[in-house]
Structure formats: C-alpha cells, structure tokens
Motif scaffolding. Structure first.
Motif, PDB file in Angstrom:
ATOM      1  N   ASP A  26       0.940  -1.226  -0.087  1.00 55.47           N
ATOM      2  CA  ASP A  26      -0.096   0.212  -0.050  1.00 55.47           C
ATOM      3  C   ASP A  26       0.786   1.166  -0.146  1.00 55.47           C
ATOM      4  O   ASP A  26       1.503   1.501   0.904  1.00 55.47           O
ATOM      5  N   THR A  29      -1.934   5.123  -0.584  1.00 49.97           N
ATOM      6  CA  THR A  29      -3.354   5.037  -1.182  1.00 49.97           C
ATOM      7  C   THR A  29      -3.811   3.766  -0.259  1.00 49.97           C
ATOM      8  O   THR A  29      -3.277   3.292   0.737  1.00 49.97           O
ATOM      9  N   ASP A  30      -5.204   3.583  -0.477  1.00 52.02           N
ATOM     10  CA  ASP A  30      -6.051   2.606   0.323  1.00 52.02           C
ATOM     11  C   ASP A  30      -5.983   1.314  -0.518  1.00 52.02           C
ATOM     12  O   ASP A  30      -6.641   1.162  -1.382  1.00 52.02           O
ATOM     13  N   GLY A  31      -4.965   0.331  -0.322  1.00 54.09           N
ATOM     14  CA  GLY A  31      -5.069  -0.919  -0.877  1.00 54.09           C
ATOM     15  C   GLY A  31      -5.757  -1.859  -0.039  1.00 54.09           C
ATOM     16  O   GLY A  31      -5.691  -3.162  -0.437  1.00 54.09           O
ATOM     17  N   SER A  32      -6.540  -1.638   0.909  1.00 56.26           N
ATOM     18  CA  SER A  32      -7.683  -2.606   1.816  1.00 56.26           C
ATOM     19  C   SER A  32      -8.197  -3.250   0.724  1.00 56.26           C
ATOM     20  O   SER A  32      -8.793  -4.498   1.177  1.00 56.26           O
ATOM     21  N   ASP A 144      -3.564  -8.354   7.903  1.00 57.53           N
ATOM     22  CA  ASP A 144      -4.138  -6.879   7.702  1.00 57.53           C
ATOM     23  C   ASP A 144      -3.851  -6.182   8.931  1.00 57.53           C
ATOM     24  O   ASP A 144      -4.605  -6.319   9.881  1.00 57.53           O
ATOM     25  N   ASP A 145      -3.037  -5.303   9.175  1.00 60.33           N
ATOM     26  CA  ASP A 145      -1.785  -5.003   8.249  1.00 60.33           C
ATOM     27  C   ASP A 145      -0.417  -5.144   9.054  1.00 60.33           C
ATOM     28  O   ASP A 145      -0.306  -4.873  10.223  1.00 60.33           O
ATOM     29  N   LEU A 181      -0.445  -7.653   4.144  1.00 61.66           N
ATOM     30  CA  LEU A 181      -0.371  -6.358   3.443  1.00 61.66           C
ATOM     31  C   LEU A 181       0.552  -5.381   4.278  1.00 61.66           C
ATOM     32  O   LEU A 181       0.684  -5.744   5.613  1.00 61.66           O
ATOM     33  N   HIS A 183       2.542  -1.422   4.388  1.00 64.81           N
ATOM     34  CA  HIS A 183       2.304  -0.209   3.910  1.00 64.81           C
ATOM     35  C   HIS A 183       3.974   0.362   3.565  1.00 64.81           C
ATOM     36  O   HIS A 183       4.658  -0.107   4.102  1.00 64.81           O
ATOM     37  N   ALA A 210      -0.402  -1.274  -4.717  1.00 63.45           N
ATOM     38  CA  ALA A 210      -1.365  -0.211  -4.929  1.00 63.45           C
ATOM     39  C   ALA A 210      -0.787   1.116  -4.787  1.00 63.45           C
ATOM     40  O   ALA A 210      -0.378   1.556  -3.639  1.00 63.45           O
TER      41      ALA A 210
END
Length: 266
Positions: A26, A29-32, A144-145, A181, A183, A210
């Motif tokens: 990520d 941006t928001d890669g969730s 996550d995360d 995930l 960041h 992302a």
C-alpha cells in the motif's frame, strides 16, 4: 479493456499453485480493497482461512464481505474462518486472567519482540484435524496490516522472523498460501518499515502494489496497481514479469483498465 479483479488475478502465472506468499503493498493509497478481495476469493474457494486483522474490526470486514458475496459470520461458525480481531484483542490483553499466553502477549511485555504466541495462534488455527483435510481445499493466512506491528513497538527483524516461521509452516509444511499487507512509507525515511518491506518482498512470489495517481485525484480513476510475479524455477530472463493497470473501486467490485482507457477518457 475493462476487467474485474477476479479475472485479472486469474491470468497471473501459477495462480493455482499452493505454497505462495503474496505481498500487498500500500503506497500512499488505500489498498485494503485487495485484502477484501483475497478474503472473499479464498472463502469462496472453500479454503481454511486464518485472518490476523490488526487494522479493522470484524464487523467492518463482514460488511464489505457481504457486498462481495461472502458471510464472515457464517464462515467463522462453520470453522472455515479463524479470525483474530486485533483491535478488540489489544484491550483484552491487559485484562486477561488466564495463564495461557495471548496471541498479542507482546503488548504486556517490556521486550516487544516476542511474536511466538502469535505464531502459535496461526499454527493452531491452520493445523490439520481429523477429517478436516477433505473438508477444506488448503489453508491460507491473511494479515492486515503487518506494518501495525511496527507501530506497536515490534522491531522489523522480529516481524520478519514471524513471517519466516509462518511461511515455513503454512507454505512449506501445509502447502497453503499467505497474503500480507504492508504499507510503503514512500518518501518518509522509516528504516524499520523499509527493512520489513524489502525483507517480505524478497520472499514473495506475487507482489501487488497499489499506488495513487501521480497527477492527483481523479473521479474515474482511483489509482494504479502494479503486479509483479516471480517464478524462481524459470531462467533469469523470464523470472520476473510485471503488468500495470489503473483501477476504479466500485460498490461490489473493482474494475481495471489500461492507462488511458478509463471512462473519463473514452
């Protein structure tokens, strides 16, 4: 060319093989949405899923999951989904009275590098049981995360050790898959996060990155996804392959398209 996320990932090499580690990166941006996709994909594929959710509550994932066609409550009741709700568990750790170690026991310890209880939780959740091998296709670990562990005081080396042991158990021993995930700190100088990101990237078979658009906000294009997959068994020239798509997040799906092919342009 417009494609859905399911169709996009179905075209990636070796998608059906087990024993893979997938990294969701990520970057500003928001890669969730990638986490939600993989969760719904594996539940629909009848996999046994252990979800270590450190970022959002169970109700959040359940609401999004229902939009994607899965019910996390039902999956948890039937034993398909083992869910660790980090936000709730973090509070329970400080008020627990049982002698057994909590998966997030490191929150109460002066040395926040002991993730062995968390690993034991994962191993216990995914270990084969009598008759269970025929019920589920293969085990999957979702996290996550992973970067949250750094913010809680755990060092990058300790987190990488945790991933190493999980990979040895889930991917090698149980022939399952892992999806995590992380960041990307981007321009911010964060040595610990960079160590973690580089270490996990080195072990990954598939990396989905992302990113936001360099041109800024756009109503019809929410960002771009860079896909990199590695095949160690292939010659060096063919080992790494990549694709780049732009995407738009919709209510119940995500649409991908080549650069310049968004509705705003067409």
């Amino acid at each position: 060319m417009f494609v859905e996320l399911n169709n996009l990932l179905n075209t990636t090499p070796d998608r059906a093989e087990q024993g893979k580690l997938t990294l969701l990166c990520d970057a500003k941006t928001d890669g969730s949405f990638l986490v939600h996709h993989f969760l719904s994909f594996y539940l629909k594929a009848n996999c046994k899923v252990c979800f270590v959710a450190l970022f959002q509550s169970f109700s959040h994932y359940n609401i999004v999951g229902q939009k994607l066609g899965v019910n996390l409550t039902v999956a948890r009741e039937r034993g398909q989904l083992v869910f660790l709700e980090g936000l709730k568990s973090a509070v329970d750790v400080f008020f627990q009275t049982q002698e057994e170690p909590h998966p997030l026991q490191f929150l109460r310890e002066a040395n926040a590098g002991n993730l062995k209880p968390l690993f034991e939780f994962v191993r216990e959740a995914l270990k084969p049981v009598d008759g269970g091998e025929a019920r589920w296709t293969y085990p999957v670990l979702l996290v996550d995360d992973l970067s949250v562990l750094l913010s809680l005081g755990v060092g990058a080396v300790a987190v990488l050790d945790f991933i190493h042991y999980c990979r040895a158990t889930v991917c090698w021993e149980l022939k399952g898959n892992m999806v995590i995930l992380v960041h990307d700190s981007g321009d911010v100088e964060d040595e610990e996060n960079n160590i973690l990101l580089n270490g996990v990237s080195h072990q990954s078979h598939l990396i989905l990155r992302a990113e936001g658009l360099a041109t800024g906000f756009c109503r019809d294009v929410h960002g771009q996804l860079r896909i990199l997959w590695r095949r160690p068994s292939q010659p060096t020239a063919q080992r790494d392959q990549s694709l780049t798509y732009q995407y738009k997040i919709q209510d119940k799906s995500v649409s991908f398209f080549a650069k310049g092919m968004s509705p705003a342009v067409l």
